[in-house]
Design an enzyme around this catalytic site. Structure first.
Site, mmCIF file in Angstrom:
data_model
loop_
_atom_site.group_PDB
_atom_site.id
_atom_site.type_symbol
_atom_site.label_atom_id
_atom_site.label_comp_id
_atom_site.label_asym_id
_atom_site.label_seq_id
_atom_site.Cartn_x
_atom_site.Cartn_y
_atom_site.Cartn_z
ATOM 1 N N ASP A 172 -28.729 -61.082 19.692
ATOM 2 C CA ASP A 172 -29.100 -59.735 20.275
ATOM 3 C C ASP A 172 -30.635 -59.716 20.252
ATOM 4 O O ASP A 172 -31.363 -60.283 19.464
ATOM 5 C CB ASP A 172 -28.233 -58.635 19.367
ATOM 6 C CG ASP A 172 -28.126 -57.346 20.080
ATOM 7 O OD1 ASP A 172 -26.924 -57.069 20.492
ATOM 8 O OD2 ASP A 172 -28.900 -56.539 20.262
ATOM 9 N N ASP A 201 -33.890 -62.255 23.877
ATOM 10 C CA ASP A 201 -34.257 -61.552 25.035
ATOM 11 C C ASP A 201 -33.651 -62.027 26.128
ATOM 12 O O ASP A 201 -34.401 -62.911 26.562
ATOM 13 C CB ASP A 201 -35.907 -60.910 25.058
ATOM 14 C CG ASP A 201 -36.227 -60.255 26.002
ATOM 15 O OD1 ASP A 201 -35.492 -60.003 26.997
ATOM 16 O OD2 ASP A 201 -37.405 -59.880 26.060
ATOM 17 N N ASN A 210 -23.163 -61.226 28.052
ATOM 18 C CA ASN A 210 -22.759 -59.970 27.808
ATOM 19 C C ASN A 210 -23.640 -58.937 27.604
ATOM 20 O O ASN A 210 -23.426 -57.513 27.996
ATOM 21 C CB ASN A 210 -21.974 -59.910 26.338
ATOM 22 C CG ASN A 210 -21.638 -58.394 25.937
ATOM 23 O OD1 ASN A 210 -20.524 -57.723 26.437
ATOM 24 N ND2 ASN A 210 -22.135 -57.866 24.856
ATOM 25 N N TYR A 251 -26.687 -48.982 38.085
ATOM 26 C CA TYR A 251 -25.721 -49.711 37.442
ATOM 27 C C TYR A 251 -24.763 -50.390 38.057
ATOM 28 O O TYR A 251 -24.272 -51.516 38.031
ATOM 29 C CB TYR A 251 -25.275 -49.020 36.254
ATOM 30 C CG TYR A 251 -24.119 -49.552 35.397
ATOM 31 C CD1 TYR A 251 -24.416 -50.264 34.319
ATOM 32 C CD2 TYR A 251 -22.838 -49.423 35.529
ATOM 33 C CE1 TYR A 251 -23.640 -50.988 33.541
ATOM 34 C CE2 TYR A 251 -21.754 -50.121 34.682
ATOM 35 C CZ TYR A 251 -22.083 -50.790 33.658
ATOM 36 O OH TYR A 251 -21.458 -51.676 32.871
ATOM 37 N N LYS A 261 -24.082 -54.743 38.724
ATOM 38 C CA LYS A 261 -22.560 -55.163 38.065
ATOM 39 C C LYS A 261 -22.034 -55.787 39.502
ATOM 40 O O LYS A 261 -21.349 -56.821 39.624
ATOM 41 C CB LYS A 261 -21.764 -54.094 37.564
ATOM 42 C CG LYS A 261 -22.317 -53.725 36.165
ATOM 43 C CD LYS A 261 -22.434 -55.193 35.149
ATOM 44 C CE LYS A 261 -22.794 -54.522 33.727
ATOM 45 N NZ LYS A 261 -22.817 -55.774 32.948
ATOM 46 N N THR A 277 -17.638 -47.638 23.912
ATOM 47 C CA THR A 277 -18.816 -48.086 23.132
ATOM 48 C C THR A 277 -19.863 -47.181 23.488
ATOM 49 O O THR A 277 -19.680 -46.102 24.039
ATOM 50 C CB THR A 277 -19.439 -49.409 23.668
ATOM 51 O OG1 THR A 277 -19.912 -49.350 25.073
ATOM 52 C CG2 THR A 277 -18.249 -50.605 23.714
#
Length: 271
Positions: free
Chosen positions: A37, A58, A85, A150, A154, A185
């Site tokens: 992360d 990164d 992810n 976004y 995707k 989330t």
């Protein structure tokens, strides 16, 4: 069928949310997991919770991503599964979106997946086995007002994953995409659910990833029943699809979100 037991799994964006749920699920299934992360303190906390290695990464930087994979293999051995992810989700009116945030979304969501896939394949192809799992989104095939960038990011992941799968299918490498619906989330902070739909839980997405590795498939939608609806969509007229989008509220729910409830995530998303 592939048993996750003993497999080495590296996951980006794994300090929280879907990534952490996936790391936890793999560990419970007997896999050896490395958390990655960009938020190093959060990654370390997650690693301590799981009693496993956690490293900074990164995903937009080749040197950093390479160091993450090198570190993962030094800790646990050759990587069997790489889960790309890491991602961010800017929402709101397109004309209010600043260029820097749009660039960041494409850098992380698209270029990060492309870079991770390349680096993972470079290690897996010589070994003749491995599995790349790219976390896309239902937003990659179902557009919504207020999240155009976004959606574009995707959509790119879905197409990229399918092309790479075809290219490496005869070399012993599995490449798959997971398309979750909007998941509980911090990415959806301040938003409402689509009408008649429930949000997924991170653990459901994690279970789908485990299922893909256990029984490889090109793509899976979470929840599965939404996948059936998505397959019907292309058979409808454009007018029908647009009426359905309005009925679900996809013409406004990401334009009329609670900015205050989303403030903390927005600040972290911008780095």
């Amino acid at each position: 069928m592939a048993d996750p037991t003993g497999k080495v799994v590296a996951i980006t964006g794994a300090a929280r949310g879907i990534g952490l749920a996936t790391a936890t699920a793999f560990q419970a299934a007997g896999a050896k997991v490395v958390i990655g992360d960009i938020d190093e303190p959060a990654a370390k906390r997650a690693g301590e919770t799981m009693n496993g290695p956690a490293l900074p990464v990164d995903v937009t930087d080749r040197e950093s991503f390479t160091a993450f994979l090198d570190g993962a293999e030094a800790e646990l051995g050759p990587i069997d599964v790489l889960v790309n992810n890491a991602g961010i989700m800017p929402i709101g009116p397109l004309l209010e979106e600043d260029d820097a945030l749009a660039d960041r979304c494409i850098d992380i969501n698209v270029r990060g997946v492309i870079l991770g896939t390349k680096l993972g394949l470079a290690r897996m192809v010589p070994r003749g086995h491995g599995h790349i799992v790219n976390i896309a989104s239902v937003a990659g095939v179902m557009p919504a007002a207020g999240m155009a960038t976004y959606n574009a990011s995707k959509h790119a992941v879905v197409g990229f994953t399918e092309a790479v799968r075809l290219e490496f299918a005869r070399q012993g490498i599995e490449v798959s995409a997971v398309l979750p619906t909007f998941t509980n989330t911090e990415l959806i902070a301040g938003t409402k659910s689509a009408r008649g739909q429930r949000n997924a839980e991170p653990e459901e997405v994690a279970a789908a990833v485990i299922g893909l590795v256990t029984k490889p498939r090109p793509q899976v939608v979470v929840p599965a029943k939404l996948g059936r609806q998505l397959r019907i969509g292309p058979l409808m007229s454009r007018g029908m699809r647009e009426r359905m989008a309005r009925w679900y509220g996809l013409d406004e729910i990401f334009l009329k979100h609670d900015k205050e409830a989303r403030k903390a995530y927005d600040e972290r998303m911008r780095g």
